[in-house]
Design an enzyme around this catalytic site. Structure first.
Site, PDB file in Angstrom:
ATOM      1  N   LYS A  44      11.615  27.778  51.258  1.00 32.29           N
ATOM      2  CA  LYS A  44      11.528  27.563  49.814  1.00 32.29           C
ATOM      3  C   LYS A  44      10.654  28.662  49.237  1.00 32.29           C
ATOM      4  O   LYS A  44      10.054  29.431  49.998  1.00 32.29           O
ATOM      5  CB  LYS A  44      10.911  26.196  49.523  1.00 32.29           C
ATOM      6  N   ARG A  45      10.579  28.758  47.906  1.00 29.99           N
ATOM      7  CA  ARG A  45       9.684  29.742  47.311  1.00 29.99           C
ATOM      8  C   ARG A  45       8.258  29.548  47.830  1.00 29.99           C
ATOM      9  O   ARG A  45       7.855  28.423  48.135  1.00 29.99           O
ATOM     10  CB  ARG A  45       9.702  29.614  45.781  1.00 29.99           C
TER      11      ARG A  45
ATOM     12  N   LYS B  42       3.397  23.999  47.192  1.00 31.20           N
ATOM     13  CA  LYS B  42       4.353  23.595  48.237  1.00 31.20           C
ATOM     14  C   LYS B  42       3.663  23.520  49.606  1.00 31.20           C
ATOM     15  O   LYS B  42       4.192  23.006  50.563  1.00 31.20           O
ATOM     16  CB  LYS B  42       5.537  24.553  48.279  1.00 31.20           C
TER      17      LYS B  42
ATOM     18  N   LYS C  11      19.571  19.217  51.120  1.00 28.97           N
ATOM     19  CA  LYS C  11      20.494  20.007  51.956  1.00 28.97           C
ATOM     20  C   LYS C  11      20.189  19.771  53.429  1.00 28.97           C
ATOM     21  O   LYS C  11      21.088  19.618  54.257  1.00 28.97           O
ATOM     22  CB  LYS C  11      20.353  21.496  51.624  1.00 28.97           C
TER      23      LYS C  11
ATOM     24  N   HIS D 260      12.097  20.702  34.368  1.00 29.16           N
ATOM     25  CA  HIS D 260      12.125  20.916  35.827  1.00 29.16           C
ATOM     26  C   HIS D 260      10.758  21.144  36.437  1.00 29.16           C
ATOM     27  O   HIS D 260      10.667  21.521  37.610  1.00 29.16           O
ATOM     28  CB  HIS D 260      12.993  22.125  36.176  1.00 29.16           C
TER      29      HIS D 260
ATOM     30  N   THR E 101      15.360  20.385  46.182  1.00 26.66           N
ATOM     31  CA  THR E 101      16.768  20.181  46.534  1.00 26.66           C
ATOM     32  C   THR E 101      17.030  20.645  47.969  1.00 26.66           C
ATOM     33  O   THR E 101      17.988  20.189  48.594  1.00 26.66           O
ATOM     34  CB  THR E 101      17.697  20.941  45.560  1.00 26.66           C
TER      35      THR E 101
HETATM   36  C1  26W Z   1       9.125  31.149  32.949  1.00 24.76           C
HETATM   37  C2  26W Z   1       8.728  31.025  34.363  1.00 24.76           C
HETATM   38  C3  26W Z   1       9.408  29.889  35.008  1.00 24.76           C
HETATM   39  C4  26W Z   1      10.587  30.130  35.684  1.00 24.76           C
HETATM   40  C5  26W Z   1      11.251  29.090  36.283  1.00 24.76           C
HETATM   41  C6  26W Z   1       8.902  28.611  34.917  1.00 24.76           C
HETATM   42  C7  26W Z   1       9.556  27.587  35.505  1.00 24.76           C
HETATM   43  C8  26W Z   1      10.718  27.820  36.177  1.00 24.76           C
HETATM   44  C9  26W Z   1      11.495  26.711  36.818  1.00 24.76           C
HETATM   45  C10 26W Z   1      11.648  25.539  35.893  1.00 24.76           C
HETATM   46  C11 26W Z   1      10.860  26.321  38.098  1.00 24.76           C
HETATM   47  C12 26W Z   1      11.818  25.629  38.986  1.00 24.76           C
HETATM   48  O1  26W Z   1      12.715  26.230  39.543  1.00 24.76           O
HETATM   49  N1  26W Z   1      11.624  24.331  39.147  1.00 24.76           N
HETATM   50  C13 26W Z   1      12.294  23.629  40.208  1.00 24.76           C
HETATM   51  O2  26W Z   1      13.479  23.035  39.719  1.00 24.76           O
HETATM   52  C14 26W Z   1      14.206  22.406  40.761  1.00 24.76           C
HETATM   53  C15 26W Z   1      15.505  21.911  40.169  1.00 24.76           C
HETATM   54  O3  26W Z   1      15.283  20.832  39.330  1.00 24.76           O
HETATM   55  C16 26W Z   1      13.396  21.290  41.382  1.00 24.76           C
HETATM   56  O4  26W Z   1      14.125  20.753  42.455  1.00 24.76           O
HETATM   57  C17 26W Z   1      12.052  21.809  41.867  1.00 24.76           C
HETATM   58  O5  26W Z   1      11.251  20.749  42.303  1.00 24.76           O
HETATM   59  C18 26W Z   1      11.359  22.579  40.762  1.00 24.76           C
HETATM   60  O6  26W Z   1      10.181  23.203  41.244  1.00 24.76           O
END
Ligand code: 26W
Length: 817
Positions: free
Chosen positions: A544-545, A550, A656, A356, A652
């Site tokens: 968004k975050r 971003k 929406k 992701h 995503t």
């Molecule tokens: C361990 C720290 C950490 C926590 C969460 C690293 C990475 C993440 C996630 C993988 C980050 C995340 O949420 N990625 C997002 O995933 C969405 C669903 O596929 C995508 O639509 C976003 O573009 C992506 O940033």
């Protein structure tokens, strides 16, 4: 089959719950009590349906998918469950008779915020589709006692408060004290040969009990209900009696809480890792408990593991649950005495992995020495996996040392979870076309050369019933009238709406619906912030975050530019605009917090200027979460998707907003590329560098000063930042933006500024022709069917998991024959 209560039964059930659990009757019950009672009655219906569906699925020996994810950002459940079950009307009437308003009861429910961003919300949307499409599926995650922190803005600064969701939220959880497993940490591994068999003993370890809490996830108009199994850590050695009898009460208590820390809090960072040992413990806890549970289920049904990969698909959502690969190996080797080859074959035919993110700081690695101390047996297994894998690479590419070092699971004292995930999976997928291309050509280039067939794309999707039908009932009614309700189960039918592109009455209705949603949002904002926004202004949202990539900062630069123009030219004829921001910053992420501060101070300064605030407004919505999103999405007209090309895996929120009729301004990044394919360039506003151009610029060296020095506007805007807003200087942010080379803005805001500004300007011009705008809006809605999670889940089922829908008639015939 398919138990569906009538109004009489609903009323009796609610009354009975109120009496039994709270000793009260509707006339004297509080709203909290009514919420809980109502939720309990719904939970009962779901549990009963789950039993029926499980019976069907077991009866036909269906292959099941187990979806493992450290995050599930569910939001509220009551409304979606009632709507999915087709019971919202009945409950509304019954509660009305009892003197309660269903909408007010919905508001009582806290968000289950067991996720921090896109990854967690995607997992929640996928559970909805898995149920709705009748796939046999179980989700696994952790029952965090505290979800993602609650964000408060105090004097323009983010303050984090604990998110205490359980007291009300746990009404959905079904404790399964019969489903507990032991997870072991630390200690030593001792190997003994016994009867020609190698036995592995794990000694002196800490043992933590994983207790299952199941949440039933409904689907719409279907037979399936899928459990989401959330693990809670419980200390096995409840209480140190020795300490207690010595009078050391508090130490005795502290010790008993230690293990339970594992399921206390969710890590709030997204797209950034911290390498904390507690997070590693959480990951192993999830992986181990889930794999044990999967094996127990499988053995209970089939009494053998020979057919495991034919009946079980285990999906790891990003690398966080990747320890299920060595954990499954451990159980097969140590507990079922498989030989290595057979165990490895079983694992690699069962596990698949979705990536992701390609942000380097989000690709998880663990310190090898600490890992070995914490998980000694798992470490041994990973070493063996790695040795065998490196040998394979050597055979494929003899002498390619660099390649082996890049692909190795363990190198330079680090254990690389992405490499482990790729090696241990039969499929690896990206989440948008562009993202998958980047994985193949860059991030995992070497793996792609070795295993070209492993890599595939499944573009993300959203739960369109929640994100369209339930949160935007006005639009759903219009669609029902125009194209019939078929799109609710077959989102691709939304394209029938295109037929109405030139129907002035329908276009007018779209405008009215949007306006109605804007009024609702304006009231909400007034209640939250006291800011009165003009509902005739264009609503432009970036929700968004908070993250540098971003580029909320790019948006802010544009707004400051408008602010300067309005101040310089008070007579300027400008369409009034409201810029809405929402998003949380990871608590330790300084720049993200600074950007929030900047938005809030800019908002405050504009607010104090009556001449400006009627034409330009900036709103920061506190504590952006699923429930806030549900109010903002339907009211938004401009969707800001402006990440630096190549950085957003998919996104995503863009889907929406599109589905709710917003027009996108965006870069060619993530799913934007496919949104453009779907709606065409007349219905979307694209600007900025492409990901290839970004790479080239990066290699040449991005020199922000080149863009700055040549642009009058930018010079003024940066000057304004240095001076600051509402008494707070943002000279540090200005320095970050214009520093040349070195440590400056890696997301190249200034490189895209001019193209962004001009594109936004042309969008605002287009807004003045409302019929044309509404036509674009209609075309976005009509083209959004592809972005439904139902489509994404069907692709996963077919291309990756090899699972099929449980056909109730066939299954029923199977069980009776
Ligand atoms: C361990 C720290 C950490 C926590 C969460 C690293 C990475 C993440 C996630 C993988 C980050 C995340 O949420 N990625 C997002 O995933 C969405 C669903 O596929 C995508 O639509 C976003 O573009 C992506 O940033």
């Amino acid at each position: 089959m398919n138990f569906q209560p009538d109004a009489e039964a609903v009323r009796t059930n609610i009354e009975e719950k109120l009496l039994r659990h709270f000793g009260t009757v509707p006339a004297s019950a509080t709203k909290e009590q009514v919420f809980k009672a109502v939720a309990m009655t719904v939970r009962d219906i779901l549990t009963r349906r789950r039993g029926e569906f499980k019976h069907l699925a077991n009866g036909c020996g269906a292959k099941r998918v187990y979806y493992l994810c450290m995050e599930f950002m569910l939001g509220r459940s009551l409304r979606s469950n009632l709507c999915n079950l087709g019971l919202a009307g009945t409950y509304r009437d019954v509660l009305g008779e009892l003197g309660f308003d269903l909408d007010e009861i919905f508001e009582i429910e806290p968000d289950a915020g067991l996720g921090s961003g896109g990854l967690g919300r995607l997992a929640a949307c996928f559970m909805d589709s898995l149920s709705s499409l009748n796939y046999p599926a179980t989700g696994f995650s952790i029952c965090y006692e505290y979800g993602l922190f609650k964000q408060k803005i105090v004097d323009g600064i983010q303050v984090e408060l604990p998110d205490i969701w359980l007291p009300l939220g746990e009404v959905w959880l079904i404790p399964r004290t019969d489903r507990t497993f032991i997870v072991r940490f630390g200690g030593r591994v001792r190997e003994v040969w016994n009867d020609g068999r190698l036995e592995v003993h794990h000694e002196d370890c800490e043992e933590v009990e994983a207790v299952a809490y199941d949440m039933m996830i409904s689907g719409a108009d279907c037979k399936a209900v899928s459990p989401l199994r959330l693990w809670r850590a419980r200390d096995l050695h409840k209480f140190n009696m020795g300490l207690f009898t010595q009078g050391q009460y508090t130490r005795a208590l502290e010790e008993s809480n230690n293990a339970e820390i594992i399921s206390k809090v969710l890590y709030p960072s997204d797209n950034h890792t911290e390498g904390k040992m507690l997070r590693l413990a959480q990951q192993y806890f999830l992986a181990s408990a889930s794999v044990q549970s999967i094996i127990r289920d499988h053995m209970a049904t089939y009494k053998t593991l020979d057919n495991f990969p034919d009946k079980v698909a285990i999906h790891i959502n990003d690398t966080h649950p990747a320890l299920c690969i060595p954990e499954l190996m451990r159980i097969l080797l140590d507990e079922y005495y498989f030989d290595w080859e057979r165990a490895w074959d079983t694992v690699t035919r069962s596990v698949s992995y979705t990536n992701h993110t390609i942000m380097p700081e989000a690709l998880e690695c663990w310190n090898e020495a600490l890992f070995k101390l914490r998980l000694p047996r798992i470490y041994e297994i990973i070493r063996e996996i790695n040795e065998r894998f490196c040998r394979e690479v050597w055979n494929a590419f003899p002498g390619a040392w660099k390649r082996i070092s890049d692909m190795s699971i363990i190198s330079y004292g680090q254990i690389k979870m992405a490499n482990l995930s790729i090696v241990g999976s039969h499929h690896v997928n990206g989440v948008s076309k562009l993202h998958t291309e980047i994985l193949k050509e860059s991030t995992f280039k070497e793996f792609y050369r070795l295993y070209p067939k492993k890599f595939t794309n499944v573009t993300n999707g959203i739960a369109h019933r929640r994100w369209l039908c339930y949160i935007n009932p006005g639009l759903a009614d219009l669609l029902d009238e125009c194209i019939g309700p078929g799109y609710r189960n077959r989102p691709e039918l939304l394209s029938d709406f295109l037929k109405f592109s030139d129907d002035p009455a329908v276009l007018g209705r779209l405008g009215e619906i949007k306006h109605h949603n804007k009024i609702r949002l304006a009231k909400h904002i007034y209640a939250k912030t006291g800011q009165r926004i003009d509902t005739r202004s264009v609503f432009d949202a970036q929700i968004k975050r908070m993250h540098e990539y971003k580029r909320q900062l790019l948006n802010v630069l544009k707004i400051i530019g408008l602010y300067i123009e309005l101040k310089e030219n008070t007579g300027l004829d400008l369409q009034p605009q409201t810029f809405i921001f929402g998003g949380k910053a990871a608590p330790g992420y300084h720049m993200a917090r600074r950007i929030i501060n900047l938005i809030c101070m800019l908002s405050r300064e504009i607010e104090s200027d009556p001449g400006i605030r009627e034409r330009l407004r900036v709103i920061f919505i506190e504590n952006y979460n699923v429930s806030e999103a549900e109010i903002i999405m339907p009211a938004t007209e401009i969707s800001e998707q402006i990440s630096l090309a190549g950085k957003e895996a998919s996104g995503t929120g863009c889907m929406k907003l599109m589905m709710n009729g917003a027009i996108t301004i965006g870069t060619l990044d993530g799913a934007n590329v496919e949104i453009l394919d779907a709606v065409g360039k007349e219905n979307m506003y694209i600007f900025g560098l492409s990901s290839r151009e970004v790479d080239e610029l990066w290699l040449r060296g991005y020199n922000s000063v080149e863009y700055y020095a040549q642009n009058e506007r930018l010079i003024k805007i940066i000057g304004c930042l240095q001076k600051g807003f509402a008494g707070e200087s943002f000279a540090d942010v200005a320095a970050y933006l214009i520093a040349s080379h070195g440590v400056s803005d890696p997301y190249m805001c200034l490189a895209d500024f001019e193209s962004y500004r001009l594109t936004h300007e042309s969008m605002i011009r287009a807004y003045s022709d409302r019929e044309k705008w509404n036509r674009m809006s209609l075309r976005n809605i009509a083209s959004s069917g592809y972005f439904a999670a139902d489509r994404a889940i069907s692709e996963y089922a077919r291309e990756i998991w090899g699972i099929r829908e449980v056909d109730s008639k066939a299954a029923y015939a199977d069980t009776t024959s």
